[in-house]
Design an enzyme around this catalytic site. Structure first.
Site, short mmCIF file in Angstrom:
data_model
loop_
_atom_site.label_atom_id
_atom_site.label_comp_id
_atom_site.label_asym_id
_atom_site.label_seq_id
_atom_site.Cartn_x
_atom_site.Cartn_y
_atom_site.Cartn_z
N CYS A 62 0.81 -1.23 0.00
CA CYS A 62 0.00 0.00 0.00
C CYS A 62 0.84 1.27 0.00
O CYS A 62 0.31 2.35 -0.26
CB CYS A 62 -0.92 0.02 1.21
SG CYS A 62 -2.31 -1.08 0.98
N1 CO8 Z 1 -20.15 -9.51 7.52
C1 CO8 Z 1 -20.67 -9.69 8.76
N2 CO8 Z 1 -19.90 -9.93 9.85
C2 CO8 Z 1 -18.58 -10.00 9.65
C3 CO8 Z 1 -17.98 -9.84 8.40
C4 CO8 Z 1 -18.82 -9.57 7.29
N3 CO8 Z 1 -18.35 -9.39 6.05
N4 CO8 Z 1 -16.64 -9.95 8.51
C5 CO8 Z 1 -16.39 -10.19 9.80
N5 CO8 Z 1 -17.56 -10.24 10.50
C6 CO8 Z 1 -17.74 -10.49 11.95
C7 CO8 Z 1 -16.56 -11.25 12.53
O1 CO8 Z 1 -16.73 -12.64 12.38
C8 CO8 Z 1 -16.61 -10.82 13.98
O2 CO8 Z 1 -17.58 -11.58 14.64
P1 CO8 Z 1 -17.37 -12.01 16.20
O3 CO8 Z 1 -17.30 -10.72 16.97
O4 CO8 Z 1 -18.58 -12.83 16.47
O5 CO8 Z 1 -16.07 -12.75 16.22
C9 CO8 Z 1 -17.11 -9.37 13.92
O6 CO8 Z 1 -17.76 -9.24 12.64
C10 CO8 Z 1 -15.98 -8.36 14.00
O7 CO8 Z 1 -14.90 -8.74 13.10
P2 CO8 Z 1 -13.52 -7.99 13.05
O8 CO8 Z 1 -12.96 -7.88 14.42
O9 CO8 Z 1 -12.67 -8.64 11.98
O10 CO8 Z 1 -14.01 -6.56 12.52
P3 CO8 Z 1 -13.30 -5.17 12.60
O11 CO8 Z 1 -14.18 -4.27 13.35
O12 CO8 Z 1 -11.87 -5.26 13.02
O13 CO8 Z 1 -13.32 -4.71 11.06
C11 CO8 Z 1 -11.77 -4.50 9.21
C12 CO8 Z 1 -12.62 -5.45 10.09
C13 CO8 Z 1 -12.73 -3.60 8.44
C14 CO8 Z 1 -10.93 -5.33 8.26
C15 CO8 Z 1 -10.86 -3.62 10.09
O14 CO8 Z 1 -10.19 -4.41 11.05
C16 CO8 Z 1 -9.82 -2.86 9.30
O15 CO8 Z 1 -10.12 -2.09 8.39
N6 CO8 Z 1 -8.53 -2.99 9.68
C17 CO8 Z 1 -7.41 -2.28 9.03
C18 CO8 Z 1 -7.05 -3.04 7.82
C19 CO8 Z 1 -5.98 -2.36 6.99
O16 CO8 Z 1 -5.73 -1.19 7.05
N7 CO8 Z 1 -5.34 -3.13 6.20
C20 CO8 Z 1 -4.36 -2.63 5.31
C21 CO8 Z 1 -4.33 -3.60 4.21
S1 CO8 Z 1 -4.02 -2.89 2.72
C22 CO8 Z 1 -2.35 -3.07 2.29
O17 CO8 Z 1 -1.45 -2.96 3.04
C23 CO8 Z 1 -2.09 -3.41 0.85
C24 CO8 Z 1 -1.95 -4.87 0.68
C25 CO8 Z 1 -1.84 -5.22 -0.76
C26 CO8 Z 1 -3.15 -5.13 -1.53
C27 CO8 Z 1 -3.78 -6.46 -1.74
C28 CO8 Z 1 -5.01 -6.36 -2.65
C29 CO8 Z 1 -5.82 -7.64 -2.79
#
Ligand code: CO8
Length: 373
Positions: free
Chosen positions: A156
């Site tokens: 990224c």
């Molecule tokens: N629908 C419904 N519920 C869901 C879903 C969904 N789609 N997904 C997860 N849940 C549930 C989970 O199972 C969990 O349930 P429980 O509490 O019962 O265990 C609950 O929702 C909460 O899950 P999370 O804790 O995972 O949810 P978050 O609040 O943490 O949100 C995010 C998830 C949105 C992913 C968040 O953590 C986030 O944005 N984090 C930062 C990520 C980030 O910045 N990443 C950078 C990556 S990009 C990069 O560096 C480039 C890489 C190269 C590119 C590759 C391209 C393919």
């Protein structure tokens, strides 16, 4: 040493949109189909049933409302769950080069330059569609550019890391006019079958023209006051796809061969790293964070950007840090550049801005600019 400016930017926006509702519908059909196929194993407790995704969760957890993609029928086909691209012959322009040329042409037009003015091309993205020849060299030829080109990947942070290479080359006189392009076809390496991340990414390409201040003739010129890069190893965002897979007899469709992350850990760990990085860069240049008129931040998560802003300036307004991820989703290295491309016209002469990316590596890169005209 030459003074260096950004004199143009360009944006290629893919032709197809996938809304959260369309995405969730396709995912849930896939989950139901899988659960039907594996009903016996699920019943016997040998396998966990796939759970439905939800539009409400996606919008609340990330701020993403839709994404653009190069091809959507394959992504939304529950029997396939990834885009459908036609393989091109070696004598055809490759897809990454095609979208890079489109974005580059807009940046050149803004800057009042032609391809022949470019003497260095950097193709900086989180994945390259082939090993070699470098995408940058194909783009150089397609634009009629001179000099040389090479590819680089810092996930990224690829765009900001490339801007530093461009700025250094121009400052030292080894290049006069550098094109940085960020063709991000994230749809081809996102795991659309994983509920935790299927909503995160979108496709796009951005372009930035970096040149000597004394050659710039654009109406919209941004002096680069400084760049600062940092990396710190983490396995929390990882993709093991690579040229060793065949010789390791690894399954090239295994889950670790596409994007995966520990999203919550990334959120918690990267926010303080990014805020401290920007603050230290500004301090080095003699500015306080509150003196910055606009922050064009990496676009991964709305909450993440709000927290970074709160740490820096105490509040988080759209005017101070515009959001584009609601429309584009996370476009890997292109996110902060899309924000810069779309939200800079309203700034006044001498206003200070910061372009900042953060992501896999971990990596963080910042570029501090001042509006010149
Ligand atoms: N629908 C419904 N519920 C869901 C879903 C969904 N789609 N997904 C997860 N849940 C549930 C989970 O199972 C969990 O349930 P429980 O509490 O019962 O265990 C609950 O929702 C909460 O899950 P999370 O804790 O995972 O949810 P978050 O609040 O943490 O949100 C995010 C998830 C949105 C992913 C968040 O953590 C986030 O944005 N984090 C930062 C990520 C980030 O910045 N990443 C950078 C990556 S990009 C990069 O560096 C480039 C890489 C190269 C590119 C590759 C391209 C393919």
């Amino acid at each position: 040493m030459h003074s260096v400016v950004i004199s143009g930017t360009g944006l290629f926006q893919p032709p197809h949109t996938i809304t959260n509702a369309e995405l969730v519908e396709a995912f849930n059909r896939y989950a139901d189909l899988q659960n039907e196929v594996h009903a016996q194993a699920i019943e016997a407790g040998e396998r966990t049933a796939l759970q439905h995704s939800s539009v409400e969760f996606i919008e609340k957890a990330s701020g993403i409302r839709q994404r653009y993609v190069m091809e959507k029928t394959g992504v939304l086909d529950p029997q396939r769950m990834h885009p459908r691209f036609e393989e091109r012959r070696d004598d055809q322009l490759s897809l990454m080069a095609e979208i890079a040329v489109a974005a580059a042409n807009e940046a050149l037009q803004q800057a009042g330059k032609t391809g022949a003015d470019i003497d260095m091309v950097l193709c900086a993205a989180s994945n390259m569609q082939r090993a070699y020849p470098a995408m940058a060299v194909e783009i150089q030829q397609a634009l009629g550019a001179g000099g040389y080109g090479f590819d680089m990947n810092v996930a990224c942070s690829s765009a900001t890391f490339a801007i530093e290479q461009a700025v250094n080359a121009v400052r030292c006189g080894t290049a006069q006019c550098v094109l940085v392009v960020n063709p991000e076809i994230t749809s081809a390496h996102l795991e659309w079958r994983d509920r935790d991340c299927h909503f995160i990414f979108g496709d796009v390409c951005t372009a930035i023209l970096v040149e000597r201040a004394d050659t710039a003739c654009s109406k919209n010129v941004w002096e680069v006051l400084g760049t600062q890069l940092a990396t710190q190893f983490s396995n929390n965002i990882r993709n093991n796809f690579g040229f060793m897979n065949r010789s390791e007899d690894a399954d090239r469709d295994a889950r670790d061969k596409t994007f995966r992350q520990e999203g919550r850990k990334v959120f918690k760990e990267v926010v303080p790293i990014a805020a401290a990085h920007i603050a230290s860069h500004l301090e080095r240049l003699g500015y306080a964070p509150t003196q910055v008129r606009r922050y064009w931040l990496h676009q991964a998560n709305l909450g993440m950007n709000q927290l970074v802003l709160k740490k820096l300036v105490g509040d988080a307004t759209e005017d101070r840090a515009p959001l584009i991820l609601d429309e584009f989703a996370n476009t890997a290295s292109a996110g902060s550049i899309i924000a810069f491309h779309k939200y800079r016209e309203d700034l006044s002469q001498d206003d200070i801005g910061v372009i900042c990316s953060f992501g896999a590596g971990y990596s963080v890169g910042s570029v501090v600019v001042r509006k010149r005209s």
